[in-house]
Design a protein around this motif. Structure first.
Motif, PDB file in Angstrom:
ATOM      1  N   GLU A   1       0.751  -1.265   0.099  1.00  0.00           N
ATOM      2  CA  GLU A   1       0.018  -0.023  -0.032  1.00  0.00           C
ATOM      3  C   GLU A   1       1.054   1.280  -0.043  1.00  0.00           C
ATOM      4  O   GLU A   1       0.583   2.363  -0.479  1.00  0.00           O
ATOM      5  N   LYS A   2       2.125   1.310   0.625  1.00  0.00           N
ATOM      6  CA  LYS A   2       3.036   2.492   0.648  1.00  0.00           C
ATOM      7  C   LYS A   2       3.684   2.497  -0.758  1.00  0.00           C
ATOM      8  O   LYS A   2       4.365   3.669  -0.944  1.00  0.00           O
ATOM      9  N   GLY A   3       3.371   1.699  -1.764  1.00  0.00           N
ATOM     10  CA  GLY A   3       3.986   1.912  -3.027  1.00  0.00           C
ATOM     11  C   GLY A   3       5.709   1.489  -2.919  1.00  0.00           C
ATOM     12  O   GLY A   3       6.020   1.178  -1.892  1.00  0.00           O
ATOM     13  N   GLY A   4       6.081   1.693  -4.310  1.00  0.00           N
ATOM     14  CA  GLY A   4       7.555   1.441  -4.454  1.00  0.00           C
ATOM     15  C   GLY A   4       7.900   1.187  -5.616  1.00  0.00           C
ATOM     16  O   GLY A   4       7.228   1.885  -6.595  1.00  0.00           O
ATOM     17  N   GLY A   5       9.088   0.792  -6.072  1.00  0.00           N
ATOM     18  CA  GLY A   5       9.582   0.735  -7.269  1.00  0.00           C
ATOM     19  C   GLY A   5       9.702   2.230  -7.947  1.00  0.00           C
ATOM     20  O   GLY A   5       9.756   2.546  -8.964  1.00  0.00           O
ATOM     21  N   ILE A   6      10.155   3.111  -7.014  1.00  0.00           N
ATOM     22  CA  ILE A   6      10.550   4.617  -7.359  1.00  0.00           C
ATOM     23  C   ILE A   6      11.927   4.731  -7.533  1.00  0.00           C
ATOM     24  O   ILE A   6      12.738   4.333  -7.034  1.00  0.00           O
ATOM     25  N   TRP A   7      12.065   5.174  -9.065  1.00  0.00           N
ATOM     26  CA  TRP A   7      13.335   5.292  -9.557  1.00  0.00           C
ATOM     27  C   TRP A   7      13.633   6.835 -10.025  1.00  0.00           C
ATOM     28  O   TRP A   7      12.898   7.408 -10.426  1.00  0.00           O
ATOM     29  N   LEU A   8      15.074   6.954 -10.176  1.00  0.00           N
ATOM     30  CA  LEU A   8      15.378   7.979 -11.225  1.00  0.00           C
ATOM     31  C   LEU A   8      15.503   7.136 -12.498  1.00  0.00           C
ATOM     32  O   LEU A   8      15.967   6.278 -12.742  1.00  0.00           O
ATOM     33  N   HIS A   9      14.889   7.645 -13.578  1.00  0.00           N
ATOM     34  CA  HIS A   9      14.904   7.041 -14.917  1.00  0.00           C
ATOM     35  C   HIS A   9      14.866   8.001 -16.026  1.00  0.00           C
ATOM     36  O   HIS A   9      14.745   9.005 -15.984  1.00  0.00           O
ATOM     37  N   MET A  10      14.762   7.515 -17.435  1.00  0.00           N
ATOM     38  CA  MET A  10      14.810   8.219 -18.655  1.00  0.00           C
ATOM     39  C   MET A  10      13.540   9.135 -18.733  1.00  0.00           C
ATOM     40  O   MET A  10      12.308   8.515 -18.463  1.00  0.00           O
ATOM     41  N   ASP A  11      13.710  10.225 -19.135  1.00  0.00           N
ATOM     42  CA  ASP A  11      12.432  11.067 -19.304  1.00  0.00           C
ATOM     43  C   ASP A  11      11.832  10.723 -20.636  1.00  0.00           C
ATOM     44  O   ASP A  11      12.419  10.556 -21.536  1.00  0.00           O
ATOM     45  N   HIS A  12      10.677  10.866 -20.635  1.00  0.00           N
ATOM     46  CA  HIS A  12       9.634  10.821 -21.855  1.00  0.00           C
ATOM     47  C   HIS A  12       8.753  11.927 -22.169  1.00  0.00           C
ATOM     48  O   HIS A  12       8.201  11.935 -23.056  1.00  0.00           O
ATOM     49  N   GLY A  13       9.172  13.121 -21.517  1.00  0.00           N
ATOM     50  CA  GLY A  13       8.635  14.562 -21.755  1.00  0.00           C
ATOM     51  C   GLY A  13       7.311  15.010 -20.900  1.00  0.00           C
ATOM     52  O   GLY A  13       6.645  15.716 -21.193  1.00  0.00           O
ATOM     53  N   SER A  14       7.151  14.088 -20.138  1.00  0.00           N
ATOM     54  CA  SER A  14       5.698  14.286 -19.010  1.00  0.00           C
ATOM     55  C   SER A  14       5.985  13.652 -17.875  1.00  0.00           C
ATOM     56  O   SER A  14       6.958  13.070 -17.406  1.00  0.00           O
ATOM     57  N   GLY A  15       4.825  13.848 -17.215  1.00  0.00           N
ATOM     58  CA  GLY A  15       5.092  13.241 -15.713  1.00  0.00           C
ATOM     59  C   GLY A  15       5.111  11.742 -15.762  1.00  0.00           C
ATOM     60  O   GLY A  15       4.722  11.214 -16.495  1.00  0.00           O
ATOM     61  N   THR A  16       5.627  11.347 -14.298  1.00  0.00           N
ATOM     62  CA  THR A  16       5.593   9.799 -14.179  1.00  0.00           C
ATOM     63  C   THR A  16       4.429   9.458 -13.217  1.00  0.00           C
ATOM     64  O   THR A  16       3.556  10.293 -12.837  1.00  0.00           O
ATOM     65  N   SER A  17       4.457   8.193 -12.858  1.00  0.00           N
ATOM     66  CA  SER A  17       3.561   7.543 -11.773  1.00  0.00           C
ATOM     67  C   SER A  17       4.185   7.961 -10.419  1.00  0.00           C
ATOM     68  O   SER A  17       3.300   7.861  -9.343  1.00  0.00           O
ATOM     69  N   ALA A  18       5.058   8.117 -10.349  1.00  0.00           N
ATOM     70  CA  ALA A  18       5.840   8.495  -8.965  1.00  0.00           C
ATOM     71  C   ALA A  18       7.200   8.680  -8.965  1.00  0.00           C
ATOM     72  O   ALA A  18       8.005   9.209  -8.083  1.00  0.00           O
ATOM     73  N   CYS A  19       8.140   8.332 -10.115  1.00  0.00           N
ATOM     74  CA  CYS A  19       9.452   8.433 -10.251  1.00  0.00           C
ATOM     75  C   CYS A  19       9.821   9.930 -10.586  1.00  0.00           C
ATOM     76  O   CYS A  19       8.954  10.717 -10.860  1.00  0.00           O
ATOM     77  N   VAL A  20      11.088  10.193 -10.731  1.00  0.00           N
ATOM     78  CA  VAL A  20      11.550  11.245 -11.389  1.00  0.00           C
ATOM     79  C   VAL A  20      12.506  10.918 -12.460  1.00  0.00           C
ATOM     80  O   VAL A  20      13.263   9.952 -12.529  1.00  0.00           O
ATOM     81  N   SER A  21      12.094  11.803 -13.605  1.00  0.00           N
ATOM     82  CA  SER A  21      12.819  11.268 -15.077  1.00  0.00           C
ATOM     83  C   SER A  21      13.755  12.503 -15.453  1.00  0.00           C
ATOM     84  O   SER A  21      13.435  13.667 -15.224  1.00  0.00           O
ATOM     85  N   LEU A  22      14.784  12.127 -15.923  1.00  0.00           N
ATOM     86  CA  LEU A  22      15.838  12.874 -16.679  1.00  0.00           C
ATOM     87  C   LEU A  22      16.224  12.389 -17.989  1.00  0.00           C
ATOM     88  O   LEU A  22      15.952  11.369 -18.367  1.00  0.00           O
ATOM     89  N   SER A  23      16.917  13.235 -18.621  1.00  0.00           N
ATOM     90  CA  SER A  23      17.638  12.886 -20.040  1.00  0.00           C
ATOM     91  C   SER A  23      18.633  11.960 -19.673  1.00  0.00           C
ATOM     92  O   SER A  23      19.071  11.579 -18.846  1.00  0.00           O
ATOM     93  N   LYS A  24      18.805  11.274 -20.983  1.00  0.00           N
ATOM     94  CA  LYS A  24      19.913  10.073 -21.007  1.00  0.00           C
ATOM     95  C   LYS A  24      20.945  10.841 -20.671  1.00  0.00           C
ATOM     96  O   LYS A  24      21.925  10.127 -19.760  1.00  0.00           O
ATOM     97  N   THR A  25      21.483  12.007 -21.168  1.00  0.00           N
ATOM     98  CA  THR A  25      22.860  12.551 -20.753  1.00  0.00           C
ATOM     99  C   THR A  25      22.967  12.610 -19.239  1.00  0.00           C
ATOM    100  O   THR A  25      23.953  12.466 -18.732  1.00  0.00           O
TER     101      THR A  25
END
Length: 248
Positions: free
Chosen positions: A197-221
């Motif tokens: 219930e507390k959620g999980g699988g929260i990552w820094l990952h590659m950006d697709h140009g809009s919001g995520t489900s809980a993660c933080v996204s960044l460019s490949k560089t």
């Protein structure tokens, strides 16, 4: 082999169903995300606007409460400055501690949860958790780019192709945020010590140009830079939240 050079390479050790559950926390379906969206504040690899670039003993824009949650031994901070409580846009700044001062080294535009931020994250709320979390493991579909954190390479990280095409490369590189997970385990480890219930699988990952489900996204560089720079011996953490929450 030095500690910073430890690598984990090979197939994921969880079933496909468990992996998809972890991916859903980060990516969700293409229909959930939609397409497009703002690129966020800041400039690629540039200076953070509206923030002093001078070194400081305290992180700019961060109040004493969250400053106090940064472990004393930490010398690297990835600070995620969300533009607003209900905004998916963010500026990400990498700080290194030189003596008693935090120096801004790099900054990039990024995205967070599509509905913004929360101090009480739960599964499916589409908000990123506010707080300070350790960074102890990385991985992705692509080969290790020279990561210092333990890196797990597997095609099993790949986003399902029933998601929108814009999300197919979200998990080419990931860095696990130690929210409701076992520190040091591969990013796709499904164990959630505080319960599903507390959620999980929260990552820094590659950006697709809009919001995520809980993660933080960044460019490949940006992801490549962080993977090659975050050093276990420096005890890196991510400090994240909307600007108002960070000051509180």
């Amino acid at each position: 082999m030095r500690h910073g050079e430890v690598r984990r390479v090979g197939a994921a050790t969880v079933t496909c169903g468990l992996l998809l559950a972890a991916l859903a926390a980060c990516g969700g379906s293409g229909a959930e995300h939609g397409r497009g969206g703002s690129a966020g504040a800041g400039a690629e690899g540039g200076v953070v606007p509206s923030m002093s670039t001078a070194a400081a003993t305290d992180l700019p824009g961060v109040g004493k409460r969250l400053q106090g949650r940064i472990p004393a031994e930490s010398r690297q901070v990835v600070a995620v400055y969300g533009e607003g409580k209900d905004s998916a846009d963010a500026t990400v700044v990498f700080y290194a501690k030189r003596g008693p001062t935090w120096e801004p080294v790099q900054s990039w535009p990024g995205h967070n949860g599509k509905k913004g931020w929360t101090a009480d994250h739960h599964l499916g709320d589409n908000r990123s958790p506010v707080g300070v979390f350790t960074l102890t493991a990385a991985g992705g579909v692509l080969d290790d780019p020279g990561a210092r954190l333990p890196y797990t390479q597997s095609e099993d990280f790949g986003a399902p192709h029933w998601w929108d095409r814009s999300h197919w490369h979200d998990f080419d590189y990931v860095i696990a945020i130690d929210y409701n997970r076992v520190k040091g385990t591969p990013p796709d480890d499904p164990t959630q010590p505080e319960g599903e219930e507390k959620g999980g699988g929260i990552w820094l990952h590659m950006d697709h140009g809009s919001g995520t489900s809980a993660c933080v996204s960044l460019s490949k560089t940006a992801m490549e830079y962080l993977l090659r720079t975050l050093d276990p011996d420096q005890h890196p953490v991510v400090l994240m939240g909307d600007r108002v929450a960070l000051k509180g």
